[in-house]
Write a protein that holds these residues in place. Structure first.
Motif, PDB file in Angstrom:
ATOM      1  N   THR A   1       1.494  -3.161  -9.471  1.00  0.00           N
ATOM      2  CA  THR A   1       2.669  -3.508 -10.256  1.00  0.00           C
ATOM      3  C   THR A   1       2.229  -4.228 -11.521  1.00  0.00           C
TER       4      THR A   1
ATOM      5  N   SER B   1       3.254   2.241  -4.150  1.00  0.00           N
ATOM      6  CA  SER B   1       3.908   1.105  -3.516  1.00  0.00           C
ATOM      7  C   SER B   1       4.005   1.328  -2.019  1.00  0.00           C
ATOM      8  N   SER B   2       3.390   0.424  -1.268  1.00  0.00           N
ATOM      9  CA  SER B   2       3.455   0.481   0.190  1.00  0.00           C
ATOM     10  C   SER B   2       4.668  -0.281   0.704  1.00  0.00           C
TER      11      SER B   2
ATOM     12  N   ASP C   1      -0.501  -1.219  -3.407  1.00  0.00           N
ATOM     13  CA  ASP C   1       0.538  -1.564  -4.368  1.00  0.00           C
ATOM     14  C   ASP C   1      -0.118  -1.857  -5.708  1.00  0.00           C
TER      15      ASP C   1
END
Length: 140
Positions: free
Chosen positions: A39, A72-73, A37
């Motif tokens: 962000t 994104s996981s 991920d």
């Protein structure tokens, strides 16, 4: 699977240059880490936290960040982002990175086959190491 780590990196004044992104890409290309991920977020003056699109990270649009677009996981949730945002001052931004240490996966697999278990883990802050080395140097 290798150990999973996370980083929350603050950018005071939202001064994001993107300078570290090629280095992060290099770690991925060399198989050292796998990004689960990634962000970016910013804390507004009113205290609200919002996500940043990768194109907004440098503000000039010249850095190609498409490699990281949509990484994104699903492991990083809204609560995690809110918690990271809570660490920021208004006007600051942050990157939240969740990654697998691929370099450690073969060792972890061998240890599991040997019925070994991890019973402790941690990280020593770099500043603590610098201070300890300075103290040793001063004592010598």
């Amino acid at each position: 699977m290798g150990p999973i780590d996370y980083l929350v990196v603050e950018f005071p004044g939202s001064h994001l240059t993107g300078e570290g992104m090629p280095l992060l890409a290099d770690l991925v290309d060399r198989g050292i880490i796998r990004i689960l991920d990634l962000t970016f977020l910013t804390k507004e003056e009113d205290g609200s936290v919002r996500g940043l699109a990768l194109a907004d990270v440098t503000g000039d649009g010249s850095l190609d960040l498409t490699l990281f677009e949509g990484v994104s996981s699903g492991l990083l949730g809204k609560e995690d982002i809110d918690e990271a945002g809570g660490l920021l001052k208004p006007g600051d931004s942050a990157a939240v990175l969740l990654y697998e240490n691929l370099w450690a996966a073969p060792l972890a697999a061998a240890l599991r086959r040997a019925d070994a278990r991890m019973i402790a883990s941690g990280r020593i802050p770099v500043q603590d190491i610098v201070e300890a080395l300075d103290a040793l140097d001063g004592a010598a």
